[in-house]
Design a protein around this motif. Structure first.
Motif, PDB file in Angstrom:
ATOM      1  N   ALA A 182       0.833  -1.209   0.000  1.00 22.63           N
ATOM      2  CA  ALA A 182       0.000   0.000   0.000  1.00 22.63           C
ATOM      3  C   ALA A 182       0.862   1.251   0.000  1.00 22.63           C
ATOM      4  CB  ALA A 182      -0.920  -0.010   1.218  1.00 22.63           C
ATOM      5  N   ASP A 183       1.923   1.260   0.805  1.00 26.74           N
ATOM      6  CA  ASP A 183       2.814   2.423   0.861  1.00 26.74           C
ATOM      7  C   ASP A 183       3.455   2.688  -0.497  1.00 26.74           C
ATOM      8  OD1 ASP A 183       2.262   2.756   3.523  1.00 26.74           O
ATOM      9  OD2 ASP A 183       4.131   1.868   4.240  1.00 26.74           O
ATOM     10  N   ALA A 184       3.985   1.643  -1.113  1.00 27.35           N
ATOM     11  CA  ALA A 184       4.655   1.801  -2.402  1.00 27.35           C
ATOM     12  C   ALA A 184       3.676   2.310  -3.459  1.00 27.35           C
ATOM     13  CB  ALA A 184       5.266   0.471  -2.841  1.00 27.35           C
ATOM     14  N   THR A 185       2.475   1.768  -3.450  1.00 29.32           N
ATOM     15  CA  THR A 185       1.472   2.180  -4.431  1.00 29.32           C
ATOM     16  C   THR A 185       1.078   3.646  -4.236  1.00 29.32           C
ATOM     17  OG1 THR A 185       0.592  -0.080  -4.504  1.00 29.32           O
ATOM     18  CG2 THR A 185      -0.821   1.676  -5.347  1.00 29.32           C
ATOM     19  N   LEU A 186       0.862   4.035  -2.982  1.00 23.19           N
ATOM     20  CA  LEU A 186       0.455   5.417  -2.706  1.00 23.19           C
ATOM     21  C   LEU A 186       1.542   6.411  -3.056  1.00 23.19           C
ATOM     22  CD1 LEU A 186      -1.421   5.048   0.702  1.00 23.19           C
ATOM     23  CD2 LEU A 186      -2.417   5.788  -1.466  1.00 23.19           C
ATOM     24  N   VAL A 187       2.759   6.154  -2.601  1.00 24.67           N
ATOM     25  CA  VAL A 187       3.849   7.093  -2.858  1.00 24.67           C
ATOM     26  C   VAL A 187       4.085   7.239  -4.356  1.00 24.67           C
ATOM     27  CG1 VAL A 187       6.330   7.488  -2.581  1.00 24.67           C
ATOM     28  CG2 VAL A 187       4.963   6.759  -0.621  1.00 24.67           C
ATOM     29  N   SER A 188       4.066   6.131  -5.070  1.00 23.69           N
ATOM     30  CA  SER A 188       4.240   6.175  -6.521  1.00 23.69           C
ATOM     31  C   SER A 188       3.142   7.019  -7.177  1.00 23.69           C
ATOM     32  CB  SER A 188       4.227   4.756  -7.088  1.00 23.69           C
ATOM     33  OG  SER A 188       4.379   4.768  -8.491  1.00 23.69           O
ATOM     34  N   ARG A 189       1.924   6.831  -6.719  1.00 28.90           N
ATOM     35  CA  ARG A 189       0.798   7.588  -7.263  1.00 28.90           C
ATOM     36  C   ARG A 189       0.951   9.073  -6.985  1.00 28.90           C
ATOM     37  NH1 ARG A 189      -2.772   8.273 -11.235  1.00 28.90           N
ATOM     38  NH2 ARG A 189      -4.848   8.900 -10.542  1.00 28.90           N
TER      39      ARG A 189
END
Length: 220
Positions: A182-189
């Motif tokens: 979730a963290d990786a997806t959010l930060v990337s977004r």
């Protein structure tokens, strides 16, 4: 009267440049906080977002005042209305930098960046700073040369955003926790959206310079 009006338009332009400088500084600081897990720096980014919000409010008040008192038409009207739209996009860029910093605060003392994503997020941060810098140049000295540059950097951010999902798909089950995914997806977004908002601004400037309208396909 025309001299006063021109001064007001110059002030609006200067405010847009200043906001762009602030959000570029903030995305740079947010990236450093993310890379180094620096909670103090992340808190500074979060707190500084209020300054960007205040800048948008001041710019919008000035623009509405110009519309009410000067009743601009044609090109002048497009300048003021476009400034109102650009201020929204730039303020959103500040919000996205704050969101990245907030991820650092949420996960501290653990890092918000799982090891497999460190390089890609470093590259995304560099690209975000470059697109912010290009936006400053575009607003400070309007011209079409910066428009394709911004589009190119945005494409790089899009490709890096997709790379994050490629990394997630290639990792074995159990290599990442659900919260890390979730963290990786959010930060990337957040990084990817930062680039999209810069493209929105470049489209507004291109419209002012050429009269050609690009639809805003990346609005949240």
């Amino acid at each position: 009267m025309r001299e006063v009006f021109n001064q007001e338009l110059d002030t609006i332009a200067d405010r847009l440049v200043e906001m762009s400088r602030l959000v570029t500084e903030q995305i740079s600081r947010a990236t450093r906080a993310l890379e180094t897990n620096d909670l103090e720096l992340a808190e500074q980014v979060i707190s500084a977002d209020a300054r960007i919000d205040a800048g948008q409010a001041d710019l919008d008040r000035l623009s509405v005042q110009v519309l009410a008192l000067q009743a601009p038409v044609a090109q002048d009207l497009r300048v003021v209305v476009s400034a109102l739209k650009m201020s929204v996009a730039i303020e959103r860029m500040g919000d996205l930098a704050r969101h990245i910093a907030a991820q650092v605060r949420i996960r501290y003392p653990q890092s918000a960046v799982p090891e497999p994503f460190r390089e890609v997020f470093s590259r995304m941060g560099e690209a975000a700073v470059r697109i912010g810098t290009a936006q400053i140049q575009l607003l400070d000295n309007p011209g079409l040369a910066a428009v394709p540059m911004i589009a190119t950097i945005d494409e790089q951010l899009d490709a890096l955003h997709l790379q994050v999902f490629t990394i997630i798909g290639e990792l074995s089950s159990g290599d990442l926790t659900p919260s890390q995914i979730a963290d990786a997806t959010l930060v990337s977004r957040y990084f990817e959206r930062f680039g999209d908002q810069a493209v929105n601004v470049s489209h507004k400037v291109e419209y002012l310079l050429t009269g050609s309208w690009e639809p805003d396909l990346s609005a949240p």
